[in-house]
Write a protein that holds these residues in place. Structure first.
Motif, PDB file in Angstrom:
ATOM      1  N   ASP A 197       9.788   9.041   5.339  1.00 43.05           N
ATOM      2  CA  ASP A 197      10.321  10.370   6.188  1.00 43.05           C
ATOM      3  C   ASP A 197       9.971  11.355   5.570  1.00 43.05           C
ATOM      4  N   LEU A 198       8.898  11.489   4.852  1.00 40.93           N
ATOM      5  CA  LEU A 198       8.301  12.838   4.105  1.00 40.93           C
ATOM      6  C   LEU A 198       6.954  12.684   4.301  1.00 40.93           C
ATOM      7  N   THR A 199       6.144  13.902   4.027  1.00 46.10           N
ATOM      8  CA  THR A 199       4.942  14.009   4.112  1.00 46.10           C
ATOM      9  C   THR A 199       4.385  13.554   2.821  1.00 46.10           C
ATOM     10  N   PRO A 200       3.240  13.278   2.336  1.00 50.56           N
ATOM     11  CA  PRO A 200       2.855  13.259   1.122  1.00 50.56           C
ATOM     12  C   PRO A 200       2.979  14.699   0.342  1.00 50.56           C
ATOM     13  N   THR A 201       2.655  15.620   0.794  1.00 49.26           N
ATOM     14  CA  THR A 201       2.940  16.916   0.187  1.00 49.26           C
ATOM     15  C   THR A 201       4.390  17.188  -0.363  1.00 49.26           C
ATOM     16  N   GLN A 202       5.289  16.904   0.581  1.00 54.28           N
ATOM     17  CA  GLN A 202       6.809  16.927   0.300  1.00 54.28           C
ATOM     18  C   GLN A 202       7.220  15.990  -0.615  1.00 54.28           C
ATOM     19  N   LEU A 203       6.538  14.651  -0.618  1.00 57.42           N
ATOM     20  CA  LEU A 203       7.003  13.691  -1.627  1.00 57.42           C
ATOM     21  C   LEU A 203       6.404  14.223  -2.994  1.00 57.42           C
ATOM     22  N   ARG A 204       5.440  14.669  -3.115  1.00 51.61           N
ATOM     23  CA  ARG A 204       4.771  15.338  -4.429  1.00 51.61           C
ATOM     24  C   ARG A 204       5.599  16.697  -4.963  1.00 51.61           C
ATOM     25  N   ARG A 205       6.164  17.335  -4.173  1.00 53.59           N
ATOM     26  CA  ARG A 205       7.005  18.538  -4.338  1.00 53.59           C
ATOM     27  C   ARG A 205       8.146  18.133  -5.027  1.00 53.59           C
ATOM     28  N   ARG A 206       8.782  17.467  -4.129  1.00 62.17           N
ATOM     29  CA  ARG A 206      10.312  16.802  -4.791  1.00 62.17           C
ATOM     30  C   ARG A 206      10.108  15.977  -6.089  1.00 62.17           C
ATOM     31  N   ALA A 207       9.002  15.264  -6.304  1.00 63.47           N
ATOM     32  CA  ALA A 207       8.702  14.529  -7.609  1.00 63.47           C
ATOM     33  C   ALA A 207       8.521  15.443  -8.685  1.00 63.47           C
ATOM     34  N   PHE A 208       7.726  16.263  -8.503  1.00 67.24           N
ATOM     35  CA  PHE A 208       7.196  17.505  -9.706  1.00 67.24           C
ATOM     36  C   PHE A 208       8.675  18.139 -10.007  1.00 67.24           C
ATOM     37  N   ARG A 241       0.872  -1.336  -0.099  1.00 66.19           N
ATOM     38  CA  ARG A 241       0.094  -0.008   0.109  1.00 66.19           C
ATOM     39  C   ARG A 241       1.099   1.323  -0.001  1.00 66.19           C
ATOM     40  N   SER A 242       1.979   1.237   0.948  1.00 70.31           N
ATOM     41  CA  SER A 242       2.733   2.472   0.886  1.00 70.31           C
ATOM     42  C   SER A 242       3.469   2.653  -0.299  1.00 70.31           C
ATOM     43  N   HIS A 243       4.136   1.537  -1.080  1.00 73.98           N
ATOM     44  CA  HIS A 243       4.403   1.684  -2.482  1.00 73.98           C
ATOM     45  C   HIS A 243       3.660   2.077  -3.305  1.00 73.98           C
ATOM     46  N   MET A 244       2.545   1.721  -3.438  1.00 73.36           N
ATOM     47  CA  MET A 244       1.184   2.321  -4.468  1.00 73.36           C
ATOM     48  C   MET A 244       1.002   3.713  -4.120  1.00 73.36           C
ATOM     49  N   ALA A 245       0.916   4.054  -2.902  1.00 71.50           N
ATOM     50  CA  ALA A 245       0.712   5.654  -2.432  1.00 71.50           C
ATOM     51  C   ALA A 245       1.850   6.297  -3.076  1.00 71.50           C
ATOM     52  N   ARG A 246       3.227   5.987  -2.934  1.00 66.93           N
ATOM     53  CA  ARG A 246       4.279   6.814  -3.295  1.00 66.93           C
ATOM     54  C   ARG A 246       3.996   6.860  -4.815  1.00 66.93           C
ATOM     55  N   VAL A 247       3.941   5.814  -5.592  1.00 67.06           N
ATOM     56  CA  VAL A 247       3.645   5.984  -7.104  1.00 67.06           C
ATOM     57  C   VAL A 247       2.665   6.996  -7.389  1.00 67.06           C
ATOM     58  N   LEU A 248       1.589   6.821  -6.863  1.00 66.71           N
ATOM     59  CA  LEU A 248       0.299   7.802  -7.277  1.00 66.71           C
ATOM     60  C   LEU A 248       0.560   9.469  -6.829  1.00 66.71           C
ATOM     61  N   ARG A 288      -5.570   9.655   7.872  1.00 71.80           N
ATOM     62  CA  ARG A 288      -4.704   9.719   8.914  1.00 71.80           C
ATOM     63  C   ARG A 288      -3.848   8.673   8.747  1.00 71.80           C
ATOM     64  N   GLN A 289      -4.385   7.137   8.579  1.00 69.43           N
ATOM     65  CA  GLN A 289      -3.499   6.039   8.267  1.00 69.43           C
ATOM     66  C   GLN A 289      -2.439   6.346   7.164  1.00 69.43           C
ATOM     67  N   PHE A 290      -3.064   6.959   6.144  1.00 67.64           N
ATOM     68  CA  PHE A 290      -2.281   7.181   4.875  1.00 67.64           C
ATOM     69  C   PHE A 290      -1.231   8.079   5.181  1.00 67.64           C
ATOM     70  N   ASN A 291      -1.438   9.169   6.051  1.00 67.94           N
ATOM     71  CA  ASN A 291      -0.413  10.258   6.273  1.00 67.94           C
ATOM     72  C   ASN A 291       0.602   9.492   7.115  1.00 67.94           C
ATOM     73  N   ASP A 292       0.169   8.979   8.239  1.00 66.39           N
ATOM     74  CA  ASP A 292       1.202   8.402   8.969  1.00 66.39           C
ATOM     75  C   ASP A 292       2.048   7.191   8.500  1.00 66.39           C
ATOM     76  N   THR A 293       1.528   6.548   7.661  1.00 67.54           N
ATOM     77  CA  THR A 293       2.178   5.232   7.003  1.00 67.54           C
ATOM     78  C   THR A 293       3.536   5.942   6.169  1.00 67.54           C
ATOM     79  N   VAL A 294       2.968   6.883   5.263  1.00 68.13           N
ATOM     80  CA  VAL A 294       3.730   7.479   4.160  1.00 68.13           C
ATOM     81  C   VAL A 294       4.938   8.393   5.018  1.00 68.13           C
ATOM     82  N   ARG A 295       4.721   8.807   6.134  1.00 68.65           N
ATOM     83  CA  ARG A 295       5.615   9.602   6.814  1.00 68.65           C
ATOM     84  C   ARG A 295       6.626   8.679   7.341  1.00 68.65           C
ATOM     85  N   ALA A 296       6.215   7.547   8.044  1.00 68.98           N
ATOM     86  CA  ALA A 296       7.092   6.493   8.740  1.00 68.98           C
ATOM     87  C   ALA A 296       7.738   5.901   7.750  1.00 68.98           C
ATOM     88  N   VAL A 297       7.189   5.523   6.366  1.00 72.09           N
ATOM     89  CA  VAL A 297       8.035   4.562   5.227  1.00 72.09           C
ATOM     90  C   VAL A 297       9.040   5.690   4.556  1.00 72.09           C
TER      91      VAL A 297
END
Length: 502
Positions: free
Chosen positions: A184-195, A145-152, A173-182
């Motif tokens: 070490d970035l929030t979903p917003t930070q991940l997307r900003r870095r990717a783009f 799930r965390s891998h799929m979330a990161r891809v999206l 909440r579960q989504f945010n907590d898992t992405v941050r734990a796996v």
């Protein structure tokens, strides 16, 4: 890569550490490297300086590393590497469980449903998985799930609520907590870095564009040519250099376009229900055999003097597989003793008469291939076949629909063969073709196939099926790949990519 690394490579510290020192990408997916001082895990090919041996631990899966508190490296992104080929070359219960987890069984049916599919209790299955892969089925599904979330997050502009839903999380909440734990970035930070890294336009949420990783060498002409030549009108088509087809998924339908590149496949995917995204991606990878280990296959088969030239000419062949085991089984029976064109025509009639319609604004796809439930009351007028073949088709459909015959990504290959051969009208050629292309058994071998026999004759191999089957014993456990290599030597439309105009 050699056959002696298949079982528990992560337990061989010296071999793993040498692979890390060499930054050898061939080992990506076989294990992950966890660094005690940074609490980060990486691919073997991570470009950073290798850590000191005393600070390293090796784990068989990302889920096992995450369970011990390690986070994914932001540079090499180990959670985006191709899946381990180990689970596709083994037929034991752990490998079968891993294939079912990849197909989303835990998310749909829970661990109880997964265990029931395999004929084990939950406790027995968890004990087996923990002992071999270092994580329970639930932890493996969480990692997926965390891998799929990161891809999206990194490849689409989908709202994070939709991303969480599509990846299988129960709450934001579960989504945010898992992405941050796996990560070490929030979903917003991940997307900003990717783009910031990407020079491409941000994809829209209507059609997702994904990059499917693949191990090289990747001789994609063979697999794409085969899929194009055997494609069912209305269900499959080729546009330019893209193979397109419809998908029947657990919660709806979809359309996918797959474009091969030397080191990856570009995947354009549109689906009715975001919950089906993990299953759709897993099935596309399975269709193209993207998690194969070409280095091991080339090394082993290339040592055979009579095969060496064929292997060297086109290393990295993949098996043309399927997105639906039941569909493939029906298509193989429809193709018994007829030409490729005739088999396509028979399958197209069934799709048009019983398949679910789809709207394809970007092409000419019209239907999803029908399920066995859709075909349960089939009118024999739609089967322009001899009476005996009609009975075989209807017998096969009934056996699948009633559960007498189990064909899925987690089934036992040998048991499935026995069940197939027990059905009237199904012989060794049909059973081996279904095992090879439908179930993914790397050691299937249709010794009576006319193309295999013709290619064997050209190479000076035995051309009598019994003698050829005996000769094939030295090619175990990669006989399916020998079959594909033999097919590539023929002057046939399955070897043309892009295909000539029909």
């Amino acid at each position: 890569m050699r056959r002696d690394i298949v079982n528990g490579m992560h337990n061989d510290f010296d071999r793993c550490y040498r692979a890390v020192q060499a930054k050898d990408a061939r080992f990506d997916g076989w294990f992950v490297t966890a660094v005690l001082t940074t609490k980060i895990y990486c691919r073997p090919s991570c470009p950073v300086r290798p850590p000191f041996a005393r600070n390293v631990r090796f784990y068989p899966t990302a889920a096992a590393a995450q369970r011990e508190g390690f986070r994914a490296c932001k540079r090499c992104r180990p959670d985006a590497s191709p899946g381990s080929p180990e689970w596709n070359v083994r037929g034991d219960v752990v490998a079968r469980a891993m294939r079912l987890i990849a197909d989303g069984t835990v998310d749909r049916d829970g661990v109880t449903g997964l265990a029931a599919r395999l004929g084990y209790t939950v406790r027995q299955l968890e004990r087996l998985m923990q002992a071999e892969v270092g994580a329970t089925p639930l932890a493996l599904a969480r990692a997926q799930r965390s891998h799929m979330a990161r891809v999206l997050i990194e490849t689409t502009d989908m709202p994070f609520g939709d991303v969480a839903f599509a990846a299988g999380f129960a709450s934001i909440r579960q989504f945010n907590d898992t992405v941050r734990a796996v990560c070490d970035l929030t979903p917003t930070q991940l997307r900003r870095r990717a783009f910031q890294r990407s020079h491409d336009d941000v994809p829209t949420s209507g059609v997702m564009t994904l990059r499917l990783a693949v191990r090289t060498p990747f001789a994609y002409d063979g697999v794409f040519g085969h899929l194009a030549a055997t494609g069912i009108p209305g269900v499959e088509e080729v546009r330019g250099e893209t193979y397109r087809r419809t998908l029947r998924l657990p919660h709806g339908s979809g359309i996918v376009g797959l474009t091969p590149r030397p080191d990856h496949v570009t995947c354009q995917l549109s689906i009715d229900d975001f919950r089906d995204l993990p299953a759709a991606i897993a099935r596309c990878r399975r269709l193209l055999d993207l998690d194969a280990d070409p280095e091991a296959i080339v090394e082993f088969l290339g040592s055979d003097a009579e095969l060496a030239s064929v292997i060297a000419k086109s290393p990295g062949q993949r098996i043309p597989r399927t997105v639906d085991e039941h569909e493939l089984a029906i298509r193989v029976v429809l193709g018994q003793q007829v030409s490729t064109a005739a088999a396509r025509t028979h399958a197209a009639r069934l799709a048009a008469a019983y398949g679910h319609p789809v709207d394809d604004a970007a092409g000419g796809l019209t239907h999803v291939f029908p399920s066995t439930a859709d075909l349960a009351e089939i009118d024999l007028r739609h089967l322009a076949l001899p009476k005996a073949r009609q009975r075989t088709v209807t017998t096969l459909i009934e056996a699948i629909d009633t559960g007498e015959l189990i064909l899925d990504s987690g089934c036992d290959w040998d048991r499935a063969r026995a069940q197939l051969l027990a059905l009237s009208g199904i012989g060794p050629w049909t059973a081996e073709m279904i095992a090879m292309r439908g179930l993914g058994d790397p050691d299937a071998f249709p010794a009576t196939d006319l193309g295999v026999v013709a290619a064997a004759r050209q190479l000076g191999l035995p051309d009598e099926p019994k003698a050829l089957a005996g000769r094939s014993e030295r090619w175990r456990p990669w006989r399916s790949y020998v079959t594909q290599h033999l097919w590539t030597t023929l002057e046939h439309s399955v070897n043309q990519w892009p295909p000539k105009e029909r």
